[in-house]
Design an enzyme around this catalytic site. Structure first.
Site, PDB file in Angstrom:
ATOM      1  N   GLU A   1       0.879  -1.264   0.080  1.00  0.00           N
ATOM      2  CA  GLU A   1       0.029   0.038   0.043  1.00  0.00           C
ATOM      3  C   GLU A   1       0.869   1.295  -0.035  1.00  0.00           C
ATOM      4  O   GLU A   1       0.497   2.257  -0.828  1.00  0.00           O
ATOM      5  CB  GLU A   1      -1.174  -0.109   1.384  1.00  0.00           C
ATOM      6  CG  GLU A   1      -1.912  -0.967   1.129  1.00  0.00           C
ATOM      7  CD  GLU A   1      -2.675  -1.165   2.356  1.00  0.00           C
ATOM      8  OE1 GLU A   1      -3.814  -1.657   2.685  1.00  0.00           O
ATOM      9  OE2 GLU A   1      -2.144  -1.095   3.429  1.00  0.00           O
TER      10      GLU A   1
ATOM     11  N   GLU B   1      -2.797 -10.049   4.258  1.00  0.00           N
ATOM     12  CA  GLU B   1      -3.469  -9.933   5.453  1.00  0.00           C
ATOM     13  C   GLU B   1      -4.484 -11.099   5.458  1.00  0.00           C
ATOM     14  O   GLU B   1      -4.875 -11.514   6.544  1.00  0.00           O
ATOM     15  CB  GLU B   1      -4.420  -8.488   5.346  1.00  0.00           C
ATOM     16  CG  GLU B   1      -3.362  -7.357   5.429  1.00  0.00           C
ATOM     17  CD  GLU B   1      -2.729  -6.847   4.133  1.00  0.00           C
ATOM     18  OE1 GLU B   1      -2.260  -5.879   4.412  1.00  0.00           O
ATOM     19  OE2 GLU B   1      -3.014  -7.412   3.078  1.00  0.00           O
TER      20      GLU B   1
END
Length: 256
Positions: free
Chosen positions: A110, A130
């Site tokens: 990100e 994740e």
């Protein structure tokens, strides 16, 4: 600031280095606050024209948030409103380049996607892992991947959590170039110096324009682009650019 986040300025180029290589450059809350401060310094500077973001060492660009710190938040709401390092980079007014060396996992991916331009060393890997731990990304993972690589490829990364190579990332459009590890920072600096040699206000408004192109309806995006062009056209730098063209010389831009 903290020793785990380095901030250096050389001429018109700033370099932000995530400096925690023993922990794969994973981010702590203190590092996130330091990154916010570094970006604020870039934004207020009239000298800095381009910013490079990279990681220390050869193993990792950034492995995201240090998972061991995530249980320190007293409530889910406190976790929701924590200082976010990806938000900090997106708030940078100057053009940003991610020089990705090694792992860009989770929040590290990100972080890279929060930059305007991404290049990577041949040993880089990219992942949204994740899901393997029971949650999903929260720093722009889905939006960034869908815009960069399309819905199917984004789904593959987010729903499996598996990593892709630098060459696959280039093929999919997640990054612009793959370099030998030794050439990564020289190449990032070369791109940054090129951007820094252009009209700074035009570069900054170009960044705004590109962001708008993602979020605005087409007709509104074109209208906004024309407004930004008008602002640029009225600057002293634009007058200098036109004069230099007529006089057949290199322009000298002063961010005015």
């Amino acid at each position: 600031m903290t020793d785990e986040l380095l901030f250096e300025v050389d001429g018109h180029v700033a370099v932000i280095t995530i400096n925690r290589p023993a922990k794969l450059n994973s981010m702590t809350p203190e590092m996130a606050y330091a990154l916010e401060a570094a970006v604020a310094e870039c934004n207020k500077s009239h000298t800095i024209r381009c910013v490079i973001v990279t990681g220390a060492g050869e193993r990792a660009f950034c492995a995201g948030s240090d998972i061991r710190t995530l249980d320190d938040y007293a409530t889910p709401w406190e976790f929701r409103n924590r200082g976010d390092y990806c938000d900090a980079i997106r708030l940078c007014l100057k053009p940003t380049i991610a020089a990705v060396n090694g792992y860009a996992f989770g929040g590290g991916l990100e972080t890279a996607m929060s930059c305007d331009i991404r290049i990577a060393s041949s040993n880089a890997q990219f992942a949204a892992p994740e899901i393997k731990l029971g949650w999903i990304g929260g720093g722009g993972m889905a939006a960034g991947l869908v815009h960069s690589i399309g819905a199917s490829n984004a789904s593959l990364m987010i729903m499996t959590g598996d990593a892709i190579t630098a060459h696959k990332a280039e093929q999919w459009g997640l990054i612009s170039e793959v370099c030998d590890p030794a050439d990564l920072m020289p190449r990032a600096r070369a791109i940054a110096e090129t951007i820094a040699s252009r009209a700074p206000i035009a570069a900054e408004t170009g960044k705004l324009n590109l962001r708008a192109a993602h979020t605005m309806p087409y007709e509104k995006a074109v209208e906004y682009e024309r407004d930004l062009q008008t602002i640029c056209f009225a600057t002293e730098d634009a007058q200098e650019g036109r004069a230099a063209f007529k006089e057949k010389r290199a322009p000298v831009f002063n961010r005015r």
